[in-house]
Scaffold this motif. Structure first.
Motif, PDB file in Angstrom:
ATOM      1  N   SER A 100       0.679  -1.156   0.078  1.00 17.18           N
ATOM      2  CA  SER A 100      -0.146  -0.027  -0.057  1.00 17.18           C
ATOM      3  C   SER A 100       0.609   1.165   0.162  1.00 17.18           C
ATOM      4  CB  SER A 100      -0.910   0.085   1.093  1.00 17.18           C
ATOM      5  OG  SER A 100       0.034  -0.185   2.282  1.00 17.18           O
ATOM      6  N   THR A 101       2.088   1.171   0.115  1.00 17.16           N
ATOM      7  CA  THR A 101       3.038   2.237   0.085  1.00 17.16           C
ATOM      8  C   THR A 101       2.749   3.434  -1.129  1.00 17.16           C
ATOM      9  OG1 THR A 101       4.654   1.122   1.270  1.00 17.16           O
ATOM     10  CG2 THR A 101       5.349   3.030   0.308  1.00 17.16           C
ATOM     11  N   ALA A 102       2.292   4.587  -0.925  1.00 16.68           N
ATOM     12  CA  ALA A 102       2.388   5.384  -1.922  1.00 16.68           C
ATOM     13  C   ALA A 102       3.786   6.109  -1.987  1.00 16.68           C
ATOM     14  CB  ALA A 102       1.294   6.614  -1.717  1.00 16.68           C
ATOM     15  N   TYR A 103       4.348   6.455  -3.122  1.00 15.29           N
ATOM     16  CA  TYR A 103       5.668   7.055  -3.230  1.00 15.29           C
ATOM     17  C   TYR A 103       5.710   8.391  -2.252  1.00 15.29           C
ATOM     18  CZ  TYR A 103       5.692   4.067  -7.022  1.00 15.29           C
ATOM     19  OH  TYR A 103       5.542   2.992  -7.620  1.00 15.29           O
ATOM     20  N   GLU A 104       4.844   9.054  -2.241  1.00 17.70           N
ATOM     21  CA  GLU A 104       5.039  10.349  -1.181  1.00 17.70           C
ATOM     22  C   GLU A 104       5.182   9.945   0.238  1.00 17.70           C
ATOM     23  OE1 GLU A 104       2.412   9.637  -3.362  1.00 17.70           O
ATOM     24  OE2 GLU A 104       3.431  10.791  -4.821  1.00 17.70           O
TER      25      GLU A 104
ATOM     26  N   ASP B 257      12.102   2.411  -7.368  1.00 16.81           N
ATOM     27  CA  ASP B 257      12.165   1.880  -8.564  1.00 16.81           C
ATOM     28  C   ASP B 257      10.540   1.300  -8.728  1.00 16.81           C
ATOM     29  OD1 ASP B 257      12.481   0.231 -10.848  1.00 16.81           O
ATOM     30  OD2 ASP B 257      14.421  -0.454 -10.207  1.00 16.81           O
ATOM     31  N   GLU B 258       9.815   1.842  -9.634  1.00 13.47           N
ATOM     32  CA  GLU B 258       8.509   1.331 -10.107  1.00 13.47           C
ATOM     33  C   GLU B 258       8.551   0.035 -10.605  1.00 13.47           C
ATOM     34  OE1 GLU B 258       6.090   4.530 -11.595  1.00 13.47           O
ATOM     35  OE2 GLU B 258       7.059   5.899 -10.653  1.00 13.47           O
TER      36      GLU B 258
ATOM     37  N   VAL C 176      12.483   0.190  -2.945  1.00 15.00           N
ATOM     38  CA  VAL C 176      13.134   1.553  -2.829  1.00 15.00           C
ATOM     39  C   VAL C 176      14.585   1.095  -2.513  1.00 15.00           C
ATOM     40  CG1 VAL C 176      12.468   1.334  -0.307  1.00 15.00           C
ATOM     41  CG2 VAL C 176      12.836   3.589  -1.318  1.00 15.00           C
ATOM     42  N   ILE C 177      15.515   2.106  -2.972  1.00 15.82           N
ATOM     43  CA  ILE C 177      16.791   2.038  -2.963  1.00 15.82           C
ATOM     44  C   ILE C 177      17.281   3.493  -2.198  1.00 15.82           C
ATOM     45  CG2 ILE C 177      18.921   1.952  -3.976  1.00 15.82           C
ATOM     46  CD1 ILE C 177      17.219   0.931  -6.433  1.00 15.82           C
ATOM     47  N   VAL C 178      17.735   3.176  -0.976  1.00 15.14           N
ATOM     48  CA  VAL C 178      18.110   4.474  -0.184  1.00 15.14           C
ATOM     49  C   VAL C 178      19.735   4.401   0.011  1.00 15.14           C
ATOM     50  CG1 VAL C 178      17.825   5.737   1.958  1.00 15.14           C
ATOM     51  CG2 VAL C 178      16.120   4.064   1.030  1.00 15.14           C
TER      52      VAL C 178
END
Ligand code: NDP
Ligand code: X2W
Length: 344
Positions: free
Chosen positions: A251-255, A298-299, A304-306
């Motif tokens: 459910s993670t929205a990018y914002e 990365d859609e 996610v890459i941190v």
């Protein structure tokens, strides 16, 4: 405050001296060395000549050193600080240990990964990463300063783990360090021809920083996390770049990713958020106490890459120790730590 550096001749100790020299509230009481007692610190580190010519003493009489110090900064290989801590446990002197002896809440984990028996198991202590444990650091008698790779990696992932934005079972950390991270003593792997013009991983799946990162992220997640951590040795003297990967939860929205970093670090002096799509470089933090963090979503893979960068000797060791010292004394957290990065 009177402070002494135990193990002043190592890379972490001498970096601490550089920082404390410019600290308005710290007076150096003693500098110790076992192999060079009786010599001046400037005999070992000639760049200090005329600035710091203090004579090194042995820590044989550690109780007397502690009696004349408000704080001991211990910069010894792991296994030694807990002996010092035990010896002075009835004295009021506070300890900031730059090694690993006081980093673990469960000393059995320390014993398993470090293959050393813990001899000061019951000592009350706090994990010395200010951005996560500021409140407890204020009053702690013993602060187990966070490790170098671990500082970069925990700071990169903590906001996302805390907010439940990533699946913690998918975390992979790929970290690279400059060779000063290995300390000053000669080792074959750090010999110039072995290191120069080359790049390699080591301690794959077995590095001792793995359980330290797991400890802190597990406590934020409220569940036991296990992860992959692979360190690499870079042919440069200072700096750590940590690249961390994890699957976004469904459910993670990018914002929400951006918001989590701002919520966690928006008012942190030593964390510079570069935002989405801008990436840190070791050169931008060299010689400073900053941790720079950038990220990418990365859609295509749903990951996610941190990326985070620190100077291993500053935010990864001596600078972090002084940040903790400032908190423990009630000073402004950046006292003595306002140096800009050294560029190029
Ligand atoms: N280098 C880094 O980037 C980081 C280091 N640390 C930690 O800080 C600590 C110090 O690291 P670092 O400065 O790199 O190490 P170094 O190898 O450069 O220095 C080690 C220091 O410990 C002393 N020492 C070595 N063996 C003994 C012993 N048996 N008894 C007493 N003193 C001893 C040395 O003194 P002498 O030989 O003069 O007697 C020297 O002052 C370690 O625990 C390390 O894990 C933490 C984060 C980052
Ligand atoms: C490049 C290099 O060798 N790095 C060291 C870690 C640095 C260090 O001193 O460890 P702490 O932060 O736990 O004290 C290593 O891999 O053992």
């Amino acid at each position: 405050m009177k402070v002494s550096i135990i193990g002043a001749t190592g890379y972490a100790g001498v970096e601490l001296l550089r920082i404390l020299h410019n600290h308005p509230e710290a007076d150096i009481a003693y500098l110790t060395s076992e192999s060079s007692a009786g010599k001046k610190i400037s005999d070992i580190y000639e760049h200090l000549r005329g600035i710091y010519d203090q004579v090194l003493i042995s820590m044989d009489n550690i109780q007397q050193i502690a009696a004349e110090s408000d704080f001991l900064f211990i910069c010894l290989p792991h296994g030694h600080a807990m002996q010092v801590g035990k010896t002075i446990e009835n004295q009021n002197t506070r300890i900031i240990d730059l090694g690993a002896d006081y980093r673990f809440t469960d000393t059995a984990v320390y014993e398993e990964w470090y293959r050393v028996k813990h001899t000061h198991k019951n000592a009350a202590r706090v994990y010395g990463l200010a951005e996560l444990h500021r409140q407890e650091i204020k009053t702690a008698k013993i602060i187990g300063n966070a490790g170098c790779y671990t500082t970069a990696s925990i700071l990169a992932l903590a906001p996302l783990v805390r907010e439940g934005l990533i699946d913690p079972s998918t975390i992979i950390i790929d970290a690279k360090s400059g060779v000063s991270g290995a300390g000053r003593s000669a080792k074959l792997a750090n010999h110039f021809p072995e290191l120069y013009d080359s790049f390699k991983a080591y301690a794959v799946s077995s590095h001792r920083h793995t359980p330290e990162i797991e400890q802190e992220l597990s406590s934020l997640a409220g569940e036991h996390i296990i992860l992959n951590f692979t360190p690499h040795l870079l042919p440069m003297s200072r700096g750590i770049l940590s690249t961390c990967y994890a699957n976004l939860t469904a459910s993670t929205a990018y914002e929400k990713i951006d918001d989590a970093f701002i919520k966690a670090y928006g008012s942190e002096f030593f964390i510079r958020l570069l935002g989405r799509g801008t990436y840190p470089a070791t050169k931008n933090v060299r010689g400073s106490n900053f941790c720079d963090i950038g990220w990418h979503i990365d859609e295509r893979t749903g990951r996610v890459i941190v990326l985070s960068a620190i100077d291993n000797l500053v935010k990864g060791a001596a600078g972090q120790a002084v940040q903790n010292f400032n908190i423990a004394c009630g000073f402004e957290e950046n006292t003595g730590l306002l140096m800009t990065p050294i560029y190029p």
